[in-house]
Design an enzyme around this catalytic site. Sequence first.
Site, PDB file in Angstrom:
ATOM      1  N   CYS A 144       0.823  -1.210   0.000  1.00  0.00           N
ATOM      2  CA  CYS A 144       0.000   0.000   0.000  1.00  0.00           C
ATOM      3  C   CYS A 144       0.856   1.259   0.000  1.00  0.00           C
ATOM      4  CB  CYS A 144      -0.958  -0.015   1.191  1.00  0.00           C
ATOM      5  SG  CYS A 144      -0.172  -0.321   2.792  1.00  0.00           S
ATOM      6  N   HIS A 224      -2.509   5.098   6.672  1.00  0.00           N
ATOM      7  CA  HIS A 224      -1.146   5.590   6.863  1.00  0.00           C
ATOM      8  C   HIS A 224      -1.082   7.073   6.487  1.00  0.00           C
ATOM      9  CE1 HIS A 224      -0.046   1.400   7.160  1.00  0.00           C
ATOM     10  NE2 HIS A 224      -0.285   1.160   5.889  1.00  0.00           N
TER      11      HIS A 224
END
Length: 355
Positions: A144, A224
């Site tokens: 990711c 994140h």
Amino acid sequence: MTQDVIRVAVNGYGVIGKRVVDAVCTMPDMELVGVADVVGDWRIRAAVGQNIAVFASTGQADAAMRAAGVPVAGSLEDLLATVDVVVDTTPKKIATANVPAYRAAGVKAVFQGGEAHATTGHSFVAQANYATAVGRDMTRVVSCNTTSVVRVLGALQDASLLARARGVLIRRATDPGESHLGGVMNTVVPEASIPSHQGPDALTVRPDLDVVTMAAKAAHTQTHNHYWTLQLTRRASREEVLEALRAAPRIAFIKMADGLTGLNTTVELMRDLGRPRGDMWEVAIWEDVLAVQDDEAFLTYQVYNEAIVIPETIDAIRALTGSVPDGATSIAMTDQALGMRREFLPQPVRALTDG
């Protein structure tokens, strides 16, 4: 490949696997044949409830799944015999052991970023290197965070604006669905080495990037957060940098001025937009935070770790089969089917004035 519909199997029905399943079912040129797993708990029973054919990845799993009341359609080998591509979303480090089975069945295979680049010899981000994956037997969709790095830095590199990049990543502690198993609480845990793995991993896709990353795990479970200091190739305006980012696919823009002031607010926005599972497939850059000073740029963005690699996985399926030779065409097909956006909010209505 001459057939109109690509037949797809998903091995592993977890955080990524179930999202790949949903995405495949949304694509007009793909057919989900079934999923394979080793458990018979609520996750796989949810798949059964959606009329998804369930296969057992191992003989031991077959017995356990049947004992749990799961209607098992057959073995992993049975599933592989009926498909063109398998997407392996099994837990980290397990997929490598599945390679011989995929080769024996003669199916193309898409792996995820938890596996090493050496497993496939090819790492994939659609906007960067789609063409190099066309016709290959297997590829690996990078993680990711690495996907976001390649999307954002690649956009600036393609505009001949990026000289080098230095980034700090604040990572979520664990996936929301696994937060009961333990995680980071009331602290931040720096990764023990610099660079963190995302920078070197990005080089497997764009070898000419000058990038260094540092990372830490924080006490949250959703998304994140990246902070980048970018050395540009020349003096540039803020608008030039924004235009380069706007020209790339799968980058969206959010604003502090709209009240999107933290990671949680963007997660809530995705829910309000009716996104499946509240997912965000785009990289969300804070437009009004981005700053440019002479030949340096500074920006921050958000990465939805459970979802960002899903469109890349769909494009990887098309690339391996050769059904769509052109990357831009596949990206457009995927993005339209998923409903991806460049702006999440409508433009504000300006009051009309007399005169």
